[in-house]
Design a protein around this motif. Structure first.
Motif, PDB file in Angstrom:
ATOM      1  N   TRP A 191      -0.316   0.808   4.770  1.00 34.27           N
ATOM      2  CA  TRP A 191      -0.729  -0.506   4.271  1.00 34.27           C
ATOM      3  C   TRP A 191      -1.456  -1.328   5.319  1.00 34.27           C
ATOM      4  CZ3 TRP A 191       1.575  -4.248   7.159  1.00 34.27           C
ATOM      5  CH2 TRP A 191       2.839  -4.019   7.691  1.00 34.27           C
ATOM      6  N   TRP A 192      -1.311  -0.981   6.585  1.00 36.39           N
ATOM      7  CA  TRP A 192      -1.997  -1.740   7.628  1.00 36.39           C
ATOM      8  C   TRP A 192      -3.399  -1.200   7.922  1.00 36.39           C
ATOM      9  CZ3 TRP A 192       2.660   0.792   8.142  1.00 36.39           C
ATOM     10  CH2 TRP A 192       2.661   1.992   8.841  1.00 36.39           C
TER      11      TRP A 192
ATOM     12  N   THR B  81      -5.638  -0.473   5.266  1.00 35.63           N
ATOM     13  CA  THR B  81      -6.434  -0.599   4.053  1.00 35.63           C
ATOM     14  C   THR B  81      -6.343  -2.023   3.528  1.00 35.63           C
ATOM     15  OG1 THR B  81      -6.722   0.218   1.787  1.00 35.63           O
ATOM     16  CG2 THR B  81      -4.478   0.156   2.639  1.00 35.63           C
ATOM     17  N   ASP B  82      -7.363  -2.430   2.777  1.00 39.14           N
ATOM     18  CA  ASP B  82      -7.332  -3.764   2.179  1.00 39.14           C
ATOM     19  C   ASP B  82      -6.796  -3.728   0.746  1.00 39.14           C
ATOM     20  OD1 ASP B  82      -9.406  -2.474   0.994  1.00 39.14           O
ATOM     21  OD2 ASP B  82     -10.940  -3.950   1.499  1.00 39.14           O
ATOM     22  N   ARG B  83      -6.378  -2.545   0.260  1.00 39.59           N
ATOM     23  CA  ARG B  83      -5.739  -2.426  -1.054  1.00 39.59           C
ATOM     24  C   ARG B  83      -4.543  -1.483  -0.913  1.00 39.59           C
ATOM     25  NH1 ARG B  83      -7.154  -4.228  -5.910  1.00 39.59           N
ATOM     26  NH2 ARG B  83      -6.371  -3.189  -7.780  1.00 39.59           N
TER      27      ARG B  83
ATOM     28  N   GLN C  94      -1.894  -9.971   1.115  1.00 42.15           N
ATOM     29  CA  GLN C  94      -2.108  -8.757   0.339  1.00 42.15           C
ATOM     30  C   GLN C  94      -0.751  -8.285  -0.174  1.00 42.15           C
ATOM     31  OE1 GLN C  94      -4.039  -5.864   2.780  1.00 42.15           O
ATOM     32  NE2 GLN C  94      -6.052  -6.808   2.628  1.00 42.15           N
TER      33      GLN C  94
ATOM     34  N   THR D  28      -3.753 -10.679   8.482  1.00 46.17           N
ATOM     35  CA  THR D  28      -3.454 -10.675   7.052  1.00 46.17           C
ATOM     36  C   THR D  28      -1.950 -10.613   6.854  1.00 46.17           C
ATOM     37  OG1 THR D  28      -5.514  -9.484   6.596  1.00 46.17           O
ATOM     38  CG2 THR D  28      -3.844  -9.493   4.865  1.00 46.17           C
TER      39      THR D  28
END
Length: 572
Positions: free
Chosen positions: A510-511, A513-515, A436, A278
């Motif tokens: 941040w790495w 979680t997807d939010r 993201q 991502t």
């Protein structure tokens, strides 16, 4: 020299053997060859005996005439690690494999470590896997695993000898034996018992495609021999003269015999096709970029932008395979040993003491790439063979995922990355199409109530652009922390002795979680802690009651002294 008795084909032979055959030179004397340069060739044989007494002077320019000479001295002093599986291993094996010369019909030529089998007529039969390539043997604390690419080759050799009974040419009944035809009729490569490639002959390259998972690779060789057996019978045999005065009757039989031999390897297919990732953008910093790459497999490097890469803690060394230092030639009467003309190489991987890192240069004084975190299962140190002069990590993290960030690379650098595996030539390009965004947040602190000892503070976390509540992460005030609820709220109690309360919103990394969200801070003052009116009245009454007796005593004493003490009274 020692003399050993060997039973071959029912005949005992005395053979002189000098020393241990695998104590011969680890580095083949007929190398370099097959297009492998001397400077590379010398450092490929890590199982050699190292001399730690070489000094720095032995490597200085005046004492070293060429790169090959430098590599020779380096190989004598230590074993060399590689960042990637070297291409030279497959180059060497392809050329070296062609050097096999099988024996004649009455002799079997085999590597010293081969497993031999006998049948009625077919003796010292075997098939050996010279190499599975490309492949890498991974060393872990629980043992070793040979990893292969989904597509590859198995190089195999086979040999045998045919032992015929001796002819009987005396008497009225005689026998004659001869070999009509013999061959390695077929060699099959099987994956978990299913035939996937077929060839014939004493040496062959068998290919496989699209393997997956854990597989048992088996090479099965069928050796055939056609033997002519002639039986002669004389009904008019003269015993005294030992001659036949009449006609011989002849009976001819053609005996078809076969022997099947096998060799197997348990391998695991290294799959990079499930790698994913991502791209990450930062709302508050247009120059900052990030990426989360889930290799879902053991990897060596991740290429981000040209020469910019992150590398794992897996490093590589190469070594010759045991059991191939000596070639043995067996006949019915003797066994002889010679230096082998076939020396297969194998790539090995081990965990280095250095953690995952970025070996590339900085840009304008800043690191071009930053590893935020690499995570996976924690492992203990593996045990390498005693003759390998390399020290692996005592403990390490077998990282199958990694988070990267940069403030210096161009914007498109994280559009795609390339994951390099631990098997030579294996890589997977991963597109990072849907980014993201790490959103900015607001933290608002407010005091719900306060008394003389404690204060209750409410924290509210919202997205900066939308005002929506943030339902992940936690709020920290002093040494206290509380996770936010689904409404983005958290309530904490603090000491009322603080005049100013400082709070911080700490998001999940941040790495992970997807939010993802960014951190935020806020501060608020505690209200003054004035006493209640009733408390003030009580304090005044207590003070008055305490001072009235004192005032009366002072006035009385002054009166008795006729005003000489304080001058409050005047008594004439």
């Amino acid at each position: 020299m020692s003399t050993t008795a060997i039973l071959v084909g029912g005949v005992t032979a005395q053979t002189g053997l000098t020393g241990n055959p695998d104590n011969s030179s680890a580095i083949p004397e007929y190398g370099p060859a097959y297009g492998v340069e001397n400077s590379t060739f010398q450092i490929l044989w890590s199982e050699d005996v190292d001399d730690g007494n070489l000094s720095v002077d032995d490597f200085e320019g005046a004492n070293v005439s060429s790169d090959g000479e430098f590599a020779t001295r380096l190989a004598k002093s230590t074993d060399v690690s590689f960042e990637q599986p070297p291409d030279a291993v497959e180059t060497w094996n392809d050329g070296d494999f062609e050097g096999f010369s099988p024996g004649g019909d009455d002799e079997s030529v085999h590597p010293n470590g081969a497993s031999l089998e006998d049948d009625e007529y077919i003796k010292d039969a075997y098939v050996e896997i010279y190499a599975v390539q490309p492949s890498t043997i991974l060393h872990e604390d629980n043992g070793t695993t040979q990893y292969v690419a989904p597509d590859g080759d198995v190089l195999a050799i086979s040999d045998y000898r045919v032992l015929l009974p001796e002819d009987d040419t005396s008497g009225s009944e005689q026998e004659e034996w001869s070999l009509t035809e013999t061959s390695v009729d077929s060699i099959e490569l099987k994956a978990d018992g299913e035939t996937i490639s077929t060839d014939d002959g004493h040496q062959t390259t068998l290919s496989y495609q699209d393997l997956s998972g854990s597989v048992e690779l088996t090479v099965e060789a069928e050796i055939t021999a056609t033997i002519k057996h002639v039986t002669l019978d004389c009904p008019d045999w003269v015993v005294v003269d030992r001659v036949c005065e009449g006609l011989w009757s002849e009976e001819v039989d053609h005996l078809e015999r076969s022997k099947t031999v096998t060799a197997s390897r348990d391998v695991v297919v290294s799959q990079l096709s499930e790698s994913s990732g991502t791209r990450v953008e930062f709302e508050a910093d247009d120059d900052r970029m990030g990426a989360v790459i889930n290799a879902n497999s053991t990897w060596s490097t991740i290429d981000v932008d040209g020469d910019v890469q992150a590398r794992s803690n897996w490093w590589f060394y190469t070594a010759g395979k045991s059991g191939w230092h000596t070639m043995v030639t067996r006949t019915a009467t003797e066994s002889t040993r010679t230096e082998s003309s076939m020396r297969p190489l194998q790539v090995h991987a081990y965990p280095d003491r250095e953690r995952p890192n970025v070996p590339t240069q900085s840009i304008a004084g800043e690191n071009s790439l930053l590893i935020e975190e690499a995570w996976g299962a924690e492992q203990s140190s593996p045990s390498l063979p005693a003759n390998i002069d390399i020290d692996p990590a005592e403990t390490y993290v077998d990282a199958d995922s990694i988070a990267l960030s940069s403030t210096t690379l161009e914007g498109e650098a994280f559009d795609e990355v390339t994951v390099q595996g631990i098997v030579q030539g294996q890589s997977q390009t991963v597109s990072l199409d849907e980014p993201q965004t790490v959103r900015e947040t607001n933290l608002t602190l407010s005091v719900l109530e306060s008394n003389s000892t404690r204060a209750t503070v409410r924290a509210e976390v919202t997205e900066n652009t939308t005002g929506n509540p943030v339902s992940t992460g936690q709020v920290v005030i002093g040494d206290q922390s509380t996770p936010v609820n689904a409404s983005g709220m958290a309530v904490l109690e603090v000491s009322s002795s603080l005049s100013l309360v400082r709070g911080q919103y700490v998001p999940q990394e941040w790495w992970h979680t997807d939010r993802p969200y960014a951190s935020a801070e806020d501060r608020t003052k505690l209200p003054p802690n004035f006493p209640e009116f009733r408390t003030l009245v009580q304090l005044a009454l207590v003070t008055l009651l305490w001072f009235v007796p004192l005032a009366a005593a002072v006035f009385g004493f002054d009166y008795l002294t006729r005003g000489t003490f304080l001058g409050l009274t005047d008594r004439q």
